[in-house]
Design an enzyme around this catalytic site. Sequence first.
Site, PDB file in Angstrom:
ATOM      1  N   CYS A 285       0.804  -1.224   0.000  1.00 30.91           N
ATOM      2  CA  CYS A 285       0.000   0.000   0.000  1.00 30.91           C
ATOM      3  C   CYS A 285       0.835   1.271   0.000  1.00 30.91           C
ATOM      4  CB  CYS A 285      -0.940   0.004   1.217  1.00 30.91           C
ATOM      5  SG  CYS A 285      -2.321  -1.155   1.091  1.00 30.91           S
ATOM      6  N   ILE A 286       1.645   1.472   1.040  1.00 31.44           N
ATOM      7  CA  ILE A 286       2.299   2.770   1.226  1.00 31.44           C
ATOM      8  C   ILE A 286       3.219   3.151   0.067  1.00 31.44           C
ATOM      9  CG2 ILE A 286       3.756   4.147   2.753  1.00 31.44           C
ATOM     10  CD1 ILE A 286       2.720   2.539   5.090  1.00 31.44           C
TER      11      ILE A 286
END
Length: 442
Positions: A285-286
């Site tokens: 995600c990040i």
Amino acid sequence: MDVIAAAPSGPPGPVLTDLAPHAHHDRTVDIAVVGIGYAGLPLAVAAAAGGHRTRGLDLSDFLVAQVNIGRTPVDTVTRAELESVAPLLDATTDPSFLRECSVIALCVPTPVDTHGVPDLEPLLSAVRTVRHHLTAGQLVIIESTTYPGTTDGVIRDILEESGLTAGKDFHLAFSPERVDPGNTRYGFHNTPKVVGGLTAECGARAAAFYAGLTDLVHVTRSSREAEAAKILENTYRQVNLALVNEFAQICHRLGVDVWDTIAAAATKPFGFTPFRPGAGVGGHCIPVDPLYLVHRATQAGVPFRMAEQAQRINDSIPVWVASRAQELLTATNVAARGARVLLLGVTYKPDVADTRHSPAEPLAVELLGAGAEVMFHDPYVSTFSARGRPVPAGRDLVTDLAAADLTIIVQRHRMYDSELLAHARLVLDPSGPGTTAKGEYA
């Protein structure tokens, strides 16, 4: 279950007038989950636990086979959870059953390419599969992360090639996955679900579905706000991690203990949320999600400069850690070329088996480029490579710790305690402070 509509200011949010389930009781499968990986399988299990006859669809024969024999292929679902819903959950590679379902949720990967450009093809391919089997009255939910305007744009266009009209003949909504591998406090049931519909009725229909699976559903004004919310969540983390990672470099140069500094600042009961530096930022995600908004914002002529800079800072951290490693080796009269360096924990976060975008890979690349002899240990990973170059696994951890000129803790798995690390000669821990019974600790 609580359902919260969009805030009252501005244009009104969806009015939830009908929260009754819309399942078609004559259908043999209620819920289809397209993509049964780390995000899709938890949804499938939650749906089955909620009493829905659920079937997962995936291109992977391995994932399908694992689910069907009751073995969980991901660490976001336990074997006990999977076994508990076995009577209501199975999986297949054949999409023909999709026409039977009342709800179709898409949880397929949305990666970026080597240039940081979003790759929507896995998602759009799944959407095209759904289009071939779409029937009137169905609810289609997108859970895959994407930039604002995807659901009511290209996804809607593809689905309407079926001859059915979104918002009229079938319902369309976006609800971002919020899976956090390794988090034992928050799971599917107690993590609030964000839902945005193409229309108010679409939002209500999706909210009704999730209200039976989780404690709180928050409905946004449209699918675009829900799409943007997911990216904002991870950009918030990306930016704050970049801040503390850069701050850690400054503290190191100035002789300031960054961990003591963070602990002091964290005593403030308002206005400060502690983030902690590490060997780099990884995961699904990040390092990826903010790039979707960076790409879309650039197309719109509004650069997302803070996210871009945060990405650059976090990408540079493994290089900085490698530089620190070489400094420590030099300080102990060991040349980087030929030095034995042991990496502990090559996953992207502690106590998970996922190596996607792990900072261990660029760190290993830097160390190998400096001529070091690199090996690794990770209780969750059997093989590891650095841009195609295999990195050997250790054979006996205690022996390897004693033999290594430098041990770097990339991810502090639970097993890497101070008693174990006492066997190391020299330890570099970018992930947190610690002590060893003997030897040096940097």
